[in-house]
Scaffold this active site. Structure first.
Site, PDB file in Angstrom:
ATOM      1  N   CYS A 169       0.795  -1.234   0.000  1.00  0.00           N
ATOM      2  CA  CYS A 169       0.000   0.000   0.000  1.00  0.00           C
ATOM      3  C   CYS A 169       0.828   1.286   0.000  1.00  0.00           C
ATOM      4  O   CYS A 169       0.821   2.025  -0.980  1.00  0.00           O
ATOM      5  CB  CYS A 169      -0.947  -0.018   1.192  1.00  0.00           C
TER       6      CYS A 169
HETATM    7  N1  LIG Z   1      -2.529  -6.204   1.354  1.00  0.00           N
HETATM    8  C1  LIG Z   1      -3.127  -5.224   1.996  1.00  0.00           C
HETATM    9  O1  LIG Z   1      -2.910  -5.026   3.170  1.00  0.00           O
HETATM   10  C2  LIG Z   1      -4.122  -4.345   1.288  1.00  0.00           C
HETATM   11  C3  LIG Z   1      -4.914  -3.505   2.070  1.00  0.00           C
HETATM   12  C4  LIG Z   1      -5.855  -2.712   1.450  1.00  0.00           C
HETATM   13  C5  LIG Z   1      -5.968  -2.725   0.063  1.00  0.00           C
HETATM   14  N2  LIG Z   1      -5.157  -3.536  -0.688  1.00  0.00           N
HETATM   15  C6  LIG Z   1      -5.353  -3.531  -2.135  1.00  0.00           C
HETATM   16  O2  LIG Z   1      -6.105  -4.698  -2.477  1.00  0.00           O
HETATM   17  C7  LIG Z   1      -5.700  -5.181  -3.758  1.00  0.00           C
HETATM   18  C8  LIG Z   1      -5.257  -6.619  -3.662  1.00  0.00           C
HETATM   19  O3  LIG Z   1      -4.107  -6.648  -2.846  1.00  0.00           O
HETATM   20  P1  LIG Z   1      -3.581  -7.994  -2.178  1.00  0.00           P
HETATM   21  O4  LIG Z   1      -2.620  -7.573  -1.135  1.00  0.00           O
HETATM   22  O5  LIG Z   1      -4.710  -8.885  -1.815  1.00  0.00           O
HETATM   23  O6  LIG Z   1      -2.810  -8.646  -3.408  1.00  0.00           O
HETATM   24  P2  LIG Z   1      -2.291 -10.169  -3.482  1.00  0.00           P
HETATM   25  O7  LIG Z   1      -1.193 -10.157  -4.476  1.00  0.00           O
HETATM   26  O8  LIG Z   1      -2.051 -10.689  -2.109  1.00  0.00           O
HETATM   27  O9  LIG Z   1      -3.536 -10.965  -4.056  1.00  0.00           O
HETATM   28  C9  LIG Z   1      -4.075 -10.738  -5.312  1.00  0.00           C
HETATM   29  C10 LIG Z   1      -4.452 -12.077  -5.895  1.00  0.00           C
HETATM   30  O10 LIG Z   1      -5.127 -11.853  -7.136  1.00  0.00           O
HETATM   31  C11 LIG Z   1      -4.730 -12.862  -8.039  1.00  0.00           C
HETATM   32  N3  LIG Z   1      -5.035 -12.390  -9.395  1.00  0.00           N
HETATM   33  C12 LIG Z   1      -4.330 -11.587 -10.207  1.00  0.00           C
HETATM   34  N4  LIG Z   1      -5.002 -11.355 -11.353  1.00  0.00           N
HETATM   35  C13 LIG Z   1      -6.163 -12.056 -11.260  1.00  0.00           C
HETATM   36  C14 LIG Z   1      -7.275 -12.225 -12.109  1.00  0.00           C
HETATM   37  N5  LIG Z   1      -7.338 -11.608 -13.293  1.00  0.00           N
HETATM   38  N6  LIG Z   1      -8.272 -13.024 -11.714  1.00  0.00           N
HETATM   39  C15 LIG Z   1      -8.228 -13.648 -10.501  1.00  0.00           C
HETATM   40  N7  LIG Z   1      -7.198 -13.527  -9.647  1.00  0.00           N
HETATM   41  C16 LIG Z   1      -6.183 -12.724 -10.018  1.00  0.00           C
HETATM   42  C17 LIG Z   1      -3.259 -13.056  -7.761  1.00  0.00           C
HETATM   43  O11 LIG Z   1      -2.801 -14.295  -8.250  1.00  0.00           O
HETATM   44  C18 LIG Z   1      -3.258 -12.961  -6.228  1.00  0.00           C
HETATM   45  O12 LIG Z   1      -3.447 -14.222  -5.624  1.00  0.00           O
HETATM   46  C19 LIG Z   1      -4.629  -4.232  -4.240  1.00  0.00           C
HETATM   47  O13 LIG Z   1      -5.220  -3.215  -5.018  1.00  0.00           O
HETATM   48  C20 LIG Z   1      -4.092  -3.632  -2.958  1.00  0.00           C
HETATM   49  O14 LIG Z   1      -3.523  -2.369  -3.151  1.00  0.00           O
HETATM   50  C21 LIG Z   1      -4.255  -4.349  -0.095  1.00  0.00           C
END
Ligand SMILES: NC(=O)c1ccc[n+]([C@@H]2O[C@H](COP(=O)([O-])OP(=O)(O)OC[C@H]3O[C@@H](n4cnc5c(N)ncnc54)[C@H](O)[C@@H]3O)[C@@H](O)[C@H]2O)c1
Length: 462
Positions: A301
């Site tokens: 983030c």
């Molecule tokens: N990690 C955090 O603490 C957090 C907090 C708030 C917001 N976010 C936001 O949430 C979003 C996701 O972050 P995250 O940390 O969960 O990422 P992550 O990488 O942990 O998980 C994302 C998942 O999506 C999968 N993926 C990618 N493309 C795909 C598709 N087309 N169809 C299905 N699955 C697909 C990936 O393989 C992965 O497993 C981002 O925008 C991030 O900025 C993250």
């Protein structure tokens, strides 16, 4: 009912279409909305969470918990195999919870066909930077996946962090290319994820959820869905506003961390204990919020989201977002500053960095998590390796066999390792790095997190 975000009944009010001003589209949308709300209420809706990572998996688990039929769609087949085997890769989700969810009907899959017939789809895929520019390819591909199985009466919600305009300008046209219209045939909205992995006080359920829709009906649908999952929703006027909320929150944090980081460097020059000054300032009951210095910022983030905002501002207005640029500059240079302090401490001992045995404690981007994406510890390790340090690293949250950067050997943070080090750098204040034990060890320590302040130990706090 009025159109374009002007829902006079309000997002929580009863749904009463005002027939005289209705178009055919309104009536179709109203009947779709009624049926979706009823399904959510009865828990007969099928919910698809697209992306099963740090964000998507906990949301899927919550959906199962409240009784929705839940599909976890994930493109990475290795992750799907782990999910099916009840082996969690997300710190906040224990294997037992995953196992119980599978037993209750949670369906992990990498097959698009399994999404057919969904009522609610939530997109929680990565939104990284590619050479400093927002990379929305994952959101685009997830939207294309959903478009293949989109049907009338469903709701699609983007949850990934992104700049204002993404839902309206990227996701909506992809979904509408199916011939279905947002707000009439299906509903579309944005709701940022605010979870703070590892936070024992505020989790998904008790953190208010900001919700938005491309029109009033969509807002009703998004609000109704998240109201089944969280204690409180916060409806806002538009998707753009909801997209900005998330970037504002993280930019606020990023800028304030940069402020204390820069101050920490000056305070050292001025001979002032920054930690005592912060403790004293924190006693002010209004107008001050506590932030503390550290080796930099990491995770998915803070190092990324503010740049989504500055990129978007620059593109729209041509102006640089100076606060973000300055904060990036300060926070990105913190690992250099840590290495400078390491060099100085070893120098005072008559040692060079080259050949010194240095133990780095913590590779995660923050305490209590295994997530080490963009972690400043990686930059510190690489910089020290370039100077020829003999590096070891310990992090109880990393899986056994994790390959550390700069060829650092992964070791236990044992008393023997601590004693054998010429210098220990505490980079993450994981509770497992017990302050009393570190202080007792007599090792030379650079504490970058203030975990040992107000204690007697051999070394320095950042
Ligand atoms: N990690 C955090 O603490 C957090 C907090 C708030 C917001 N976010 C936001 O949430 C979003 C996701 O972050 P995250 O940390 O969960 O990422 P992550 O990488 O942990 O998980 C994302 C998942 O999506 C999968 N993926 C990618 N493309 C795909 C598709 N087309 N169809 C299905 N699955 C697909 C990936 O393989 C992965 O497993 C981002 O925008 C991030 O900025 C993250």
């Amino acid at each position: 009912m009025a159109r374009d975000g002007q829902n006079e009944a309000g997002p929580h009010g009863p749904f009463r279409p005002s027939v005289p001003s209705c178009t055919v589209g309104d009536l179709v949308s109203a009947s779709h909305l009624d049926s979706l709300l009823a399904k959510l209420e009865e828990r007969s809706a099928t919910v698809a969470i697209v992306g099963q990572g740090y964000v998507g998996l906990p949301v899927a688990m919550r959906c199962v918990e409240v009784g929705h039929q839940t599909i976890g769609y994930e493109v990475d087949p290795r992750r799907v195999a782990m999910l099916l085997a009840a082996t969690s890769y997300v710190g906040d989700i224990p294997d037992e919870q995953l196992g119980a969810a599978l037993a209750s009907g949670y369906r992990p899959t990498d097959q698009i066909d399994d999404l057919a017939g969904f009522d609610v789809a939530v997109i929680s895929v990565p939104t990284p930077l590619a050479e400093g520019i927002p990379d929305l390819s994952f959101v685009e591909s997830a939207s294309n996946t959903i478009a293949r199985v989109l049907r009338a009466g469903s709701v699609v919600i983007l949850e990934s962090t992104t700049y204002p305009g993404t839902t309206d300008e990227l996701v909506r046209p992809i979904l509408e290319a199916t011939g279905l219209r947002a707000g009439e045939d299906f509903f579309l909205g944005y709701s940022p994820e605010r979870i703070d992995p590892g936070n024992a006080t505020f989790g998904f359920v008790n953190t208010p959820k900001v919700v938005s829709g491309v029109d009033a009906s969509s807002l009703r649908a998004v609000d109704a869905f998240f109201s089944t999952l969280v204690d409180k929703t916060v409806p806002v006027k538009s998707c753009r506003e909801a997209e900005l909320v998330k970037l504002l929150e993280n930019t606020f944090r990023h800028v304030n961390i940069a402020l204390v980081n820069e101050l920490a460097m000056f305070a050292d020059d001025l001979g002032v204990d920054i930690w005592s000054a912060i403790d004293a300032a924190s006693t002010k009951p209004f107008g001050y919020m506590r932030f503390t210095p550290g080796p930099g910022v990491g995770g998915h983030c803070l190092p990324i989201d503010p740049s989504y905002l500055s990129w978007s501002v620059k593109r729209r207005s041509g102006h640089p977002f100076r606060f973000v640029e300055l904060a990036n500059d300060v926070n990105e240079h913190m690992p250099d500053y840590v290495v400078q302090r390491v060099t100085r401490m070893l120098n005072d001992e008559g040692r060079a960095v080259r050949g010194a045995r240095i133990l780095l404690l913590g590779f995660a981007y923050k305490a209590g998590t295994s997530d080490w994406r963009e972690s400043p510890s990686v930059a510190v390790a690489e910089l020290l390796a370039e100077l020829g340090a003999d590096l070891r690293g310990a992090d109880p949250y990393l899986p056994a066999g994790a390959v550390l950067p700069a060829n650092a050997a992964l070791v236990e943070a044992s008393a023997a390792e601590i004693d054998a080090a010429d210098l220990v750098v505490l980079l993450v204040d994981h509770p497992e790095f017990e302050p009393d034990a570190l202080c007792r060890s007599g090792a030379l320590i650079l504490d970058t997190k203030g975990a040992l302040r107000n204690r007697s130990f051999r070394g320095e706090t950042l």
